[in-house]
Design a protein around this motif. Structure first.
Motif, PDB file in Angstrom:
ATOM      1  N   LYS A 554       0.882  -1.126  -0.003  1.00 23.03           N
ATOM      2  CA  LYS A 554       0.051   0.019  -0.067  1.00 23.03           C
ATOM      3  C   LYS A 554       0.891   1.176   0.093  1.00 23.03           C
ATOM      4  O   LYS A 554       1.862   1.315   0.991  1.00 23.03           O
ATOM      5  N   GLY A 581      -3.424   5.824  -0.948  1.00 25.83           N
ATOM      6  CA  GLY A 581      -4.083   4.694  -0.558  1.00 25.83           C
ATOM      7  C   GLY A 581      -4.061   3.836  -2.074  1.00 25.83           C
ATOM      8  O   GLY A 581      -4.858   2.791  -2.176  1.00 25.83           O
ATOM      9  N   PRO A 613      -7.359   3.890  -5.427  1.00 28.84           N
ATOM     10  CA  PRO A 613      -8.232   3.662  -4.306  1.00 28.84           C
ATOM     11  C   PRO A 613      -9.784   3.956  -4.573  1.00 28.84           C
ATOM     12  O   PRO A 613     -10.201   4.428  -5.565  1.00 28.84           O
ATOM     13  N   LYS A 614     -10.456   3.473  -3.482  1.00 26.96           N
ATOM     14  CA  LYS A 614     -12.118   3.527  -3.682  1.00 26.96           C
ATOM     15  C   LYS A 614     -12.507   4.923  -3.904  1.00 26.96           C
ATOM     16  O   LYS A 614     -11.840   5.803  -3.580  1.00 26.96           O
ATOM     17  N   TYR A 616     -12.061   6.808  -6.499  1.00 29.46           N
ATOM     18  CA  TYR A 616     -11.196   7.851  -7.178  1.00 29.46           C
ATOM     19  C   TYR A 616     -11.708   8.293  -8.249  1.00 29.46           C
ATOM     20  O   TYR A 616     -12.257   7.406  -9.402  1.00 29.46           O
ATOM     21  N   GLY A 625     -12.151   4.038  -9.116  1.00 27.48           N
ATOM     22  CA  GLY A 625     -11.646   3.494  -7.952  1.00 27.48           C
ATOM     23  C   GLY A 625     -11.811   2.156  -8.290  1.00 27.48           C
ATOM     24  O   GLY A 625     -12.806   1.453  -8.591  1.00 27.48           O
TER      25      GLY A 625
END
Length: 741
Positions: A554, A581, A613-614, A616, A625
């Protein structure tokens, strides 16, 4: 024809240099220097690497490593850093001009692609223990071994290694014998289906000075015609590169070694090859492009401009390496210096004179200087507590004089409407770093080893940006101090089988992003990866190495660049940003070495889910994302192999093959399908004969046999698609010759 004649002259001059060594080379019939012979990948010897700054068997190193020796590199025609993505499934090299900061590409989907001169790389390139920074070499020749180290390597290798390291070792001088070598790869555009021409000539001369000293001189000439063609002149672009390296090795005593290395590279380009060509566009532009002979479509190699496009580059440097074995420990000092200079006379971005929209970039002049100094103290191997501790400092100074940037529209002949006028800027970037580091391995039992290491880095990055339009200078400064670390354990399951687990935190310094157009520079925060890896290594069939690993990483403040087509100017607008992230996770398996007598096979496969990342938001406003990062194939397979069989007591035949398969590849941070390239194979091979003593060989080779047009870069917008194609994007067929004396 002129290129073949020029190549012949270059080869003749190298042969004239090498020939005097032939008479003294009796007894060197196998043509292999000491460094090459000791580094063969095969059943009769262990594969030795320097991934932990000491010589170790690859199966003893708790790091996922892909190794390619000299034989494989030459077999796959790895002649430049951009070719290295064919040797390791985890490695991608971005070959678009000016895009691949530091030259190292990306590993497991993590890398730094940016046009900003204030950036540093995520994948470091190290040559003979010297970090190349942003002053990286381009051509590879007389190389003994290349190791691709995956995951953060900051503990021992320092900055610009937050995603991994490409560790390059060239052949060392051999005081025991005189030897020489000449090898060539020759292809011509239009012959046997080649879409471009290239002539590569490499030579080497090793001269003993005394029983404990030797000099090794090696050189390369790399002449390419294409891949782009200017329809105004009817000529393929002409790209010529020359390089020479000298190494002096002296061992005045059994415990003291001196290594002095120097190299010089020079390149010239007539034309602007490997730059944007139109592959999809509007009906109006299709007609304008057709007026000068351009056919729009995938694989378009053509452009048409009367503008004189050319560039010049120089890159040179050297290092002094001193090593003293003091008994209980070894002292090492490595001093390195590099300097580079790139000059462009300007560029018509579209390179098509009939277009009503023209984007002109003025002359660009970029200089860089890099000084590094490293001191290390290392324990002998095999004792209860092994250690390497040291200190490192570097000073990198770059100056980029950006020329004007003008965008104009000519709706009717003779009427020119300016849209953007910029006089350019001069950017002075200073990157200073100091660090102390150490890594320790405790042999808790005969089978169990515990690993702990850390590095404290202090960095100062300074930008002075001089705006030519207003005559003022703005300064930005970024200070960062960070600790990176490595913890792990490894356990010997059997004599040649080992398992390991590691947790690593890396560090890459921040960026000061410099926009192409005059605007306030802004700061990107340092990139901090946290990586977990478990792996398993074993030797099969007496010499074939298996490297199996699973990883999770990460990245905090991932440094990314996002480029879009500006709807107002229809030019390329790029901005840098931190993405917090980013995650890459997956598994990889590699096999390399000799499977059996006569059969060498190096192959690997990776699944790398490198995702945004979620939630995005991409450049097109869509939610991407959880989807795959740009420039990062989720699946990739590589293969290189050769089978050799005797034809007679004096002659052997060989048959080789290499292939790369990639899943769909994205080039922009959006959901536009035009910004992706389909899953595809790129395959090639070679067939020929060599003498049983390996002194002479001749063969026919093919690269990208099926002419698959994988681009280096896509630019999309408003229903258009432009592509940058490099040598990897087109078929090449030619002849290879090799002679050792």
């Amino acid at each position: 024809m002129a290129s073949i004649f020029r190549t012949s002259l270059f080869a003749t001059s190298i042969f004239a240099l090498a020939a005097p060594g032939y008479a003294s080379a009796q007894g060197a019939a196998n043509g292999k220097g000491a460094s090459q012979a000791s580094d063969e990948l095969g059943a009769r010897s262990d594969i030795v690497v320097t991934a932990q700054r000491r010589q170790e068997r690859v199966i003893d190193v708790p790091i996922s490593i892909t190794v390619a020796n000299q034989a494989q590199l030459e077999r796959q025609q790895i002649n430049s850093v951009n070719d290295l993505n064919r040797i390791a499934p985890s490695l991608e090299i971005q070959s678009a001009p000016g895009q691949n900061t530091g030259g190292g590409g990306s590993i497991r989907g993590i890398g730094t692609q940016t046009f900003s001169p204030g950036a540093t790389a995520s994948v470091g390139v190290v040559v003979d223990q010297v970090s190349q920074g942003n002053a990286n070499i381009s051509d590879l020749f007389d190389v003994a071994r290349i190791e691709v180290l995956k995951g953060p390597q900051g503990t021992l290798f320092g900055l610009t290694t937050s995603a991994g390291v490409i560790n390059i070792t060239t052949n060392a001088p051999d005081p025991s014998k005189m030897e020489a070598r000449l090898r060539t790869e020759l292809s011509d555009a239009g012959t046997a289906g080649s879409k471009f021409g290239q002539q590569v000539v490499q030579g080497m001369l090793n001269v003993p000075v005394s029983s404990d000293a030797a000099v090794r001189i090696s050189g390369v000439g790399n002449f390419r015609q294409g891949t782009n063609r200017n329809l105004v002149t009817g000529k393929l672009d002409d790209i010529n590169r020359y390089g020479v390296r000298g190494r002096f090795l002296w061992e005045p005593s059994s415990d003291f070694t001196i290594n002095l290395i120097a190299d010089y590279f020079r390149g010239t380009t007539e034309g602007r090859s490997d730059f944007f060509t139109f592959t999809k566009t509007t009906d109006d532009r299709v007609a304008r492009l057709a007026s000068c002979g351009i056919t729009v479509g995938e694989g378009n190699q053509d452009y048409c401009t009367a503008q004189d496009l050319h560039s010049r580059s120089e890159n040179y440097g050297g290092s002094l390496q001193l090593e003293y074995d003091a008994g209980p420990f070894t002292l090492t000092s490595i001093t390195g210096y590099r300097q580079g200079h790139d000059r462009y006379n300007g560029n018509n971005i579209f390179r098509v004179d009939p277009l009503d929209l023209q984007i002109l970039a003025g002359p660009d002049d970029a200089r860089i200087k890099l000084f590094t100094q490293e001191f290390r103290v290392s324990s002998p191997g095999g004792q209860t507590l092994e250690y390497t501790v040291g200190a490192f400092l570097s000073h990198q100074r770059s100056v980029q004089d950006q020329g004007y940037f003008n965008i104009t529209v000519t709706p009717v002949p003779g009427v020119e409407i300016p849209i953007v006028r910029s006089l350019g800027a001069i950017n002075y970037v200073t990157d200073e770093s100091m660090a102390v580091f150490g890594q320790f391995t405790l042999h808790a039992t005969d089978a169990l080893r515990l690993i702990a290491g850390g590095r404290y880095s202090s960095n100062k990055l300074t930008l002075d940006n001089y705006d030519k339009a207003v005559g003022t200078t703005r300064q930005e400064r970024l200070l960062s101090d960070k600790i990176s670390y490595r913890f792990g354990l490894q356990y010997d399951l059997a004599r040649n089988t080992m398992a390991y687990a590691t947790a690593v935190r890396g560090f890459k310094g921040g960026q000061i992003s410099i926009p192409a157009l005059p605007a306030q520079p802004f700061i990107l925060q340092p990139e901090i990866p946290l990586s977990y890896e478990v792996g398993f290594k074993s030797t099969l069939f007496g010499g074939w190495v298996m490297d199996l690993n699973a990883f999770y990483q990460k990245v905090r403040n991932f440094q990314a660049q996002q480029c879009v087509s500006d709807p107002d100017t229809q030019g390329l607008s790029c901005s840098s940003t931190n993405i917090d992230g980013v995650v890459t996770k997956g598994a990889e398996i590699n096999f390399f070495g000799n499977v059996s007598k006569g059969l060498t096979l190096n192959t690997g496969f990776i699944y790398a889910d490198a995702s945004y990342p979620k939630n995005y938001v991409g450049t097109d406003g869509s939610n991407i994302g959880g989807s795959q990062l740009a420039y990062a194939p989720k699946y990739k397979f590589t293969l290189s192999g050769e089978y050799e069989a005797p034809l007679s007591s004096r002659l052997d035949a060989f048959l080789g093959a290499d292939a790369v398969w990639k899943s769909r590849l994205r080039y922009e941070a959006n959901s536009n399908v035009d910004a992706t390239f389909r899953p595809h194979w790129i395959a090639g091979g070679r067939i020929g004969v060599r003498t049983a003593d390996d002194r002479f060989s001749v063969g026919i080779f093919a690269r990208n046999l099926f002419n698959v047009h994988e681009p280096s870069l896509y630019l999309t917008g408003d229903g258009e698609q432009q592509a940058i194609y490099g040598p990897q994007s087109f078929r090449q067929v030619g002849l290879q010759l090799d002679a050792k004396f």
